[in-house]
Design a protein around this motif. Structure first.
Motif, PDB file in Angstrom:
ATOM      1  N   ALA A 199      39.675 -39.749 -47.185  1.00 31.70           N
ATOM      2  CA  ALA A 199      40.766 -39.019 -46.108  1.00 31.70           C
ATOM      3  C   ALA A 199      41.635 -40.152 -45.733  1.00 31.70           C
ATOM      4  O   ALA A 199      43.004 -39.562 -45.471  1.00 31.70           O
ATOM      5  CB  ALA A 199      39.623 -38.584 -45.223  1.00 31.70           C
ATOM      6  N   THR A 200      41.253 -41.158 -45.678  1.00 34.97           N
ATOM      7  CA  THR A 200      42.126 -42.166 -44.981  1.00 34.97           C
ATOM      8  C   THR A 200      43.260 -42.374 -46.042  1.00 34.97           C
ATOM      9  O   THR A 200      44.452 -42.857 -45.663  1.00 34.97           O
ATOM     10  CB  THR A 200      41.381 -43.604 -44.712  1.00 34.97           C
ATOM     11  OG1 THR A 200      40.168 -43.257 -43.764  1.00 34.97           O
ATOM     12  CG2 THR A 200      42.311 -44.418 -44.015  1.00 34.97           C
ATOM     13  N   VAL A 201      42.797 -42.621 -47.191  1.00 35.71           N
ATOM     14  CA  VAL A 201      43.793 -42.649 -48.399  1.00 35.71           C
ATOM     15  C   VAL A 201      44.822 -41.678 -48.148  1.00 35.71           C
ATOM     16  O   VAL A 201      45.976 -41.750 -48.265  1.00 35.71           O
ATOM     17  CB  VAL A 201      43.205 -42.612 -49.595  1.00 35.71           C
ATOM     18  CG1 VAL A 201      44.171 -43.151 -50.700  1.00 35.71           C
ATOM     19  CG2 VAL A 201      42.331 -43.981 -49.787  1.00 35.71           C
ATOM     20  N   VAL A 202      44.498 -40.481 -48.183  1.00 37.54           N
ATOM     21  CA  VAL A 202      45.203 -39.077 -48.180  1.00 37.54           C
ATOM     22  C   VAL A 202      46.107 -39.310 -46.976  1.00 37.54           C
ATOM     23  O   VAL A 202      47.437 -39.241 -47.088  1.00 37.54           O
ATOM     24  CB  VAL A 202      44.489 -37.940 -48.106  1.00 37.54           C
ATOM     25  CG1 VAL A 202      45.392 -36.638 -47.890  1.00 37.54           C
ATOM     26  CG2 VAL A 202      43.601 -37.669 -49.394  1.00 37.54           C
ATOM     27  N   GLU A 203      45.682 -39.690 -45.730  1.00 37.16           N
ATOM     28  CA  GLU A 203      46.672 -39.863 -44.701  1.00 37.16           C
ATOM     29  C   GLU A 203      47.508 -40.866 -44.794  1.00 37.16           C
ATOM     30  O   GLU A 203      48.743 -40.661 -44.322  1.00 37.16           O
ATOM     31  CB  GLU A 203      45.664 -40.297 -43.462  1.00 37.16           C
ATOM     32  CG  GLU A 203      46.065 -40.396 -41.983  1.00 37.16           C
ATOM     33  CD  GLU A 203      47.131 -39.203 -41.721  1.00 37.16           C
ATOM     34  OE1 GLU A 203      48.150 -38.937 -41.302  1.00 37.16           O
ATOM     35  OE2 GLU A 203      46.551 -37.925 -41.988  1.00 37.16           O
ATOM     36  N   GLN A 204      47.247 -42.151 -45.307  1.00 38.95           N
ATOM     37  CA  GLN A 204      48.203 -43.075 -45.687  1.00 38.95           C
ATOM     38  C   GLN A 204      49.410 -42.523 -46.613  1.00 38.95           C
ATOM     39  O   GLN A 204      50.574 -42.730 -46.352  1.00 38.95           O
ATOM     40  CB  GLN A 204      47.558 -44.252 -46.310  1.00 38.95           C
ATOM     41  CG  GLN A 204      46.487 -44.935 -45.146  1.00 38.95           C
ATOM     42  CD  GLN A 204      46.031 -46.183 -45.852  1.00 38.95           C
ATOM     43  OE1 GLN A 204      45.282 -45.963 -47.093  1.00 38.95           O
ATOM     44  NE2 GLN A 204      45.544 -47.324 -45.415  1.00 38.95           N
ATOM     45  N   PHE A 205      48.854 -41.809 -47.624  1.00 36.14           N
ATOM     46  CA  PHE A 205      50.032 -41.335 -48.548  1.00 36.14           C
ATOM     47  C   PHE A 205      50.905 -40.159 -47.742  1.00 36.14           C
ATOM     48  O   PHE A 205      52.056 -40.134 -47.914  1.00 36.14           O
ATOM     49  CB  PHE A 205      49.172 -40.421 -49.698  1.00 36.14           C
ATOM     50  CG  PHE A 205      48.961 -41.345 -50.776  1.00 36.14           C
ATOM     51  CD1 PHE A 205      49.668 -42.267 -51.386  1.00 36.14           C
ATOM     52  CD2 PHE A 205      47.832 -41.249 -51.615  1.00 36.14           C
ATOM     53  CE1 PHE A 205      49.753 -43.123 -52.386  1.00 36.14           C
ATOM     54  CE2 PHE A 205      47.381 -42.035 -52.669  1.00 36.14           C
ATOM     55  CZ  PHE A 205      48.252 -42.815 -53.150  1.00 36.14           C
ATOM     56  N   ASN A 206      50.238 -39.530 -46.873  1.00 38.03           N
ATOM     57  CA  ASN A 206      51.003 -38.679 -46.017  1.00 38.03           C
ATOM     58  C   ASN A 206      52.090 -39.177 -45.311  1.00 38.03           C
ATOM     59  O   ASN A 206      53.074 -38.654 -44.942  1.00 38.03           O
ATOM     60  CB  ASN A 206      50.152 -37.725 -45.284  1.00 38.03           C
ATOM     61  CG  ASN A 206      49.435 -36.408 -45.963  1.00 38.03           C
ATOM     62  OD1 ASN A 206      50.075 -35.743 -46.995  1.00 38.03           O
ATOM     63  ND2 ASN A 206      48.181 -35.876 -45.683  1.00 38.03           N
ATOM     64  N   GLN A 207      51.560 -40.296 -44.631  1.00 34.75           N
ATOM     65  CA  GLN A 207      52.517 -41.185 -43.953  1.00 34.75           C
ATOM     66  C   GLN A 207      53.785 -41.911 -44.748  1.00 34.75           C
ATOM     67  O   GLN A 207      54.634 -42.502 -44.232  1.00 34.75           O
ATOM     68  CB  GLN A 207      51.886 -42.160 -43.232  1.00 34.75           C
ATOM     69  CG  GLN A 207      51.267 -41.504 -41.729  1.00 34.75           C
ATOM     70  CD  GLN A 207      50.095 -42.475 -41.204  1.00 34.75           C
ATOM     71  OE1 GLN A 207      49.791 -43.558 -41.509  1.00 34.75           O
ATOM     72  NE2 GLN A 207      49.374 -41.685 -40.550  1.00 34.75           N
ATOM     73  N   ASP A 274      58.028 -34.906 -49.857  1.00 35.41           N
ATOM     74  CA  ASP A 274      58.967 -35.399 -49.515  1.00 35.41           C
ATOM     75  C   ASP A 274      59.106 -35.057 -47.825  1.00 35.41           C
ATOM     76  O   ASP A 274      59.305 -33.965 -47.618  1.00 35.41           O
ATOM     77  CB  ASP A 274      60.619 -34.823 -50.045  1.00 35.41           C
ATOM     78  CG  ASP A 274      61.514 -35.506 -49.779  1.00 35.41           C
ATOM     79  OD1 ASP A 274      61.535 -36.293 -48.931  1.00 35.41           O
ATOM     80  OD2 ASP A 274      62.590 -35.323 -50.434  1.00 35.41           O
ATOM     81  N   LYS A 275      59.370 -36.088 -47.167  1.00 39.69           N
ATOM     82  CA  LYS A 275      59.197 -35.870 -45.722  1.00 39.69           C
ATOM     83  C   LYS A 275      60.593 -36.207 -45.137  1.00 39.69           C
ATOM     84  O   LYS A 275      60.928 -36.227 -43.934  1.00 39.69           O
ATOM     85  CB  LYS A 275      58.187 -36.912 -45.117  1.00 39.69           C
ATOM     86  CG  LYS A 275      56.745 -36.946 -45.308  1.00 39.69           C
ATOM     87  CD  LYS A 275      56.358 -35.575 -44.421  1.00 39.69           C
ATOM     88  CE  LYS A 275      54.827 -35.493 -44.740  1.00 39.69           C
ATOM     89  NZ  LYS A 275      53.782 -36.659 -44.098  1.00 39.69           N
ATOM     90  N   GLY A 276      61.510 -36.019 -45.976  1.00 38.34           N
ATOM     91  CA  GLY A 276      63.037 -36.287 -45.832  1.00 38.34           C
ATOM     92  C   GLY A 276      63.542 -37.491 -46.077  1.00 38.34           C
ATOM     93  O   GLY A 276      64.750 -37.710 -46.354  1.00 38.34           O
ATOM     94  N   GLU A 277      62.785 -38.433 -46.477  1.00 36.86           N
ATOM     95  CA  GLU A 277      63.408 -39.758 -47.115  1.00 36.86           C
ATOM     96  C   GLU A 277      63.137 -39.920 -48.462  1.00 36.86           C
ATOM     97  O   GLU A 277      63.071 -41.017 -49.011  1.00 36.86           O
ATOM     98  CB  GLU A 277      62.807 -40.981 -46.132  1.00 36.86           C
ATOM     99  CG  GLU A 277      63.387 -40.825 -44.705  1.00 36.86           C
ATOM    100  CD  GLU A 277      62.600 -41.786 -43.832  1.00 36.86           C
ATOM    101  OE1 GLU A 277      62.013 -42.807 -44.458  1.00 36.86           O
ATOM    102  OE2 GLU A 277      62.700 -41.607 -42.575  1.00 36.86           O
ATOM    103  N   GLY A 278      62.594 -38.845 -49.027  1.00 37.94           N
ATOM    104  CA  GLY A 278      62.293 -38.805 -50.467  1.00 37.94           C
ATOM    105  C   GLY A 278      60.616 -39.254 -50.626  1.00 37.94           C
ATOM    106  O   GLY A 278      60.278 -40.053 -49.730  1.00 37.94           O
ATOM    107  N   PRO A 279      59.927 -38.774 -51.449  1.00 36.03           N
ATOM    108  CA  PRO A 279      58.870 -38.833 -51.594  1.00 36.03           C
ATOM    109  C   PRO A 279      58.100 -40.415 -52.055  1.00 36.03           C
ATOM    110  O   PRO A 279      59.269 -41.078 -52.662  1.00 36.03           O
ATOM    111  CB  PRO A 279      58.380 -38.179 -52.608  1.00 36.03           C
ATOM    112  CG  PRO A 279      59.600 -37.789 -53.757  1.00 36.03           C
ATOM    113  CD  PRO A 279      60.649 -37.895 -52.772  1.00 36.03           C
ATOM    114  N   LEU A 280      57.104 -40.870 -51.936  1.00 35.96           N
ATOM    115  CA  LEU A 280      56.568 -41.989 -52.287  1.00 35.96           C
ATOM    116  C   LEU A 280      56.536 -42.186 -53.748  1.00 35.96           C
ATOM    117  O   LEU A 280      56.916 -43.250 -54.297  1.00 35.96           O
ATOM    118  CB  LEU A 280      55.224 -42.240 -51.742  1.00 35.96           C
ATOM    119  CG  LEU A 280      54.448 -43.459 -52.306  1.00 35.96           C
ATOM    120  CD1 LEU A 280      55.068 -44.953 -51.410  1.00 35.96           C
ATOM    121  CD2 LEU A 280      53.108 -43.633 -51.818  1.00 35.96           C
TER     122      LEU A 280
END
Length: 420
Positions: A199-207, A274-280
């Protein structure tokens, strides 16, 4: 603190705590199995804490001891409280004053219970394993009472029955205390920790950022999860080559119950948002050398999914388990053809499951596989298509027709071999 299950003898259901509609509920869980005692959910494990004046003191419990029941998967405690909702009061009736809930703190007085034997016992004697007991809630001086009122009444087939407490003790409200093997507790501990870390990894990806160290840790954890669910010893072999010889159904069930599958789908989706600055990450750039660790991570996710449903029992439970994965079919379908084992997993999931095949294989899926044949010129995509039009050696006419129409469409002449 011994870990037990509490089996309601009259209702033949286990006392369970689980999330429903984003809230934790305590209930008796209905099972679809012929033998109710074999319905062993990891969310029905409770650690029995004997309450002493000296918190450092341990020891076995007596009939005159006070007890707390700690839910092993969440760390919450069994308690009773007044339920203010009118609908509950209406459905439970006047006799039931309080309802069973899960509270976060063990120091809450509402979490104290006494055990009452169903046979004559000396009050200062030890409570034997596998006893039958009735539970008295200490601070309200009421007794646990089962009901036939479903919590999940909006579902087609409700399985969660509410529990309350009432002032009178009834013989039929007895629970069997069922001991739990140590290995099962260890497996739950691993699954619980793995779920929290993923869940922490998912959160890091979301950020939008994950450090190299965290990524390395996530990959190691996913490798461990593959060995865990496949029930294979890690002896240094290539993780993606691990073959499950015999399905460990309890571990497969843990994947779903402890939300590991939920986190796996989170990892498959989050890096591409994509949070606005392009996806990771972009799917079409996964093959780049710089993205090799991410590609490997996604392959491990698909391996976990595949092993989580391999050889799952062919009955209602299997269907429920498979549907749980199939709900994310759109995500998997969008990732076909990027060499991360999505197509391999989809085929394994749907093969020999007619209901899911007919529901999920549409013109879009067939056209995707056909375009992959054109792009990669690899026969395995045709093998996948042949797997998808048969279930248990019986043809599925709807899917067969879909595949024929698509493959034999004039626009796909270039992938067919011309014969004189």
């Amino acid at each position: 603190g011994e870990v037990v299950r509490l089996f309601h003898a009259e209702q033949e259901k286990f006392l369970t705590c689980d999330e429903y509609k984003s809230k934790n509920h305590v209930f008796l869980r209905t099972t679809l199995r012929q033998s109710a005692t074999s319905a062993t959910s990891s969310n029905a494990l409770w650690e029995v804490e004997v309450v002493h004046h000296d918190p450092c003191r341990g020891g076995a419990g007596h009939w005159n001891s006070l007890y707390r029941f700690k839910h092993l998967a969440t760390g919450n405690y069994l308690a009773a409280e007044v339920d203010g909702s009118r609908s509950t009061k209406r459905s439970l009736g006047e006799r039931i004053k309080y309802k069973l809930v899960a509270v976060p703190h063990g120091n809450d007085i509402a979490s104290l219970f006494e055990l009452d034997p169903t046979t004559l016992q000396k009050t200062d004697s030890f409570v034997p394993r596998n006893s039958y007991v009735r539970l008295r809630h200490l601070c309200t001086n009421t007794w646990i009472q089962s009901t036939n009122v479903p919590i999940d009444y909006e579902e087609d087939r409700p399985i969660r029955l509410m529990l309350g407490t009432c002032p009178t003790k009834e013989d039929k409200e007895a629970f069997a205390i069922v001991s739990v093997p140590v290995m099962e507790i260890r497996d739950l501990d691993f699954a619980n920790d793995a779920s929290a870390m993923l869940a922490t990894v998912v959160e890091q990806f979301n950020q939008g950022f994950i450090s190299q160290n965290d990524r390395r840790f996530a990959i190691k954890l996913l490798e461990d999860v593959v060995f865990f669910v496949a029930d294979v010893l890690n002896s240094g072999q290539l993780v993606l080559n691990v073959v499950m010889s015999k399905a460990n159904r309890e571990r497969q069930k843990l994947m779903r119950e402890q939300n590991i599958l939920k986190q796996i789908f989170g990892i498959l989706k989050a890096p591409f948002k994509d949070k606005g600055e392009g996806p990771l990450l972009r799917l079409e750039e996964l093959a780049d050398q710089k993205n090799a660790p991410y590609q490997y991570m996604l392959r491990l996710c698909y391996r976990v999914l595949r092993h989580s449903q391999d050889d799952y029992r062919k009955n209602q439970v299997r269907l429920h388990h498979m549907e749980h994965i199939a709900k994310q079919f759109g995500v998997m379908q969008s990732q076909i053809g990027y060499d991360i084992l999505a197509e391999d997993t989809i085929t394994a999931l749907l093969h020999n499951n007619r209901k899911l095949l007919e529901k999920h294989i549409t013109k879009t899926e067939v056209e995707t596989f056909v375009s992959l044949v054109r792009r990669n010129r690899e026969p395995r995509f045709l093998d996948y298509l042949s797997d998808l039009c048969v279930s248990n050696i019986v043809a599925i006419p709807v899917t067969q027709e879909l595949i024929c129409k698509c493959v034999l469409d004039p626009k796909n002449n270039d992938i067919l071999i011309k014969t004189e």
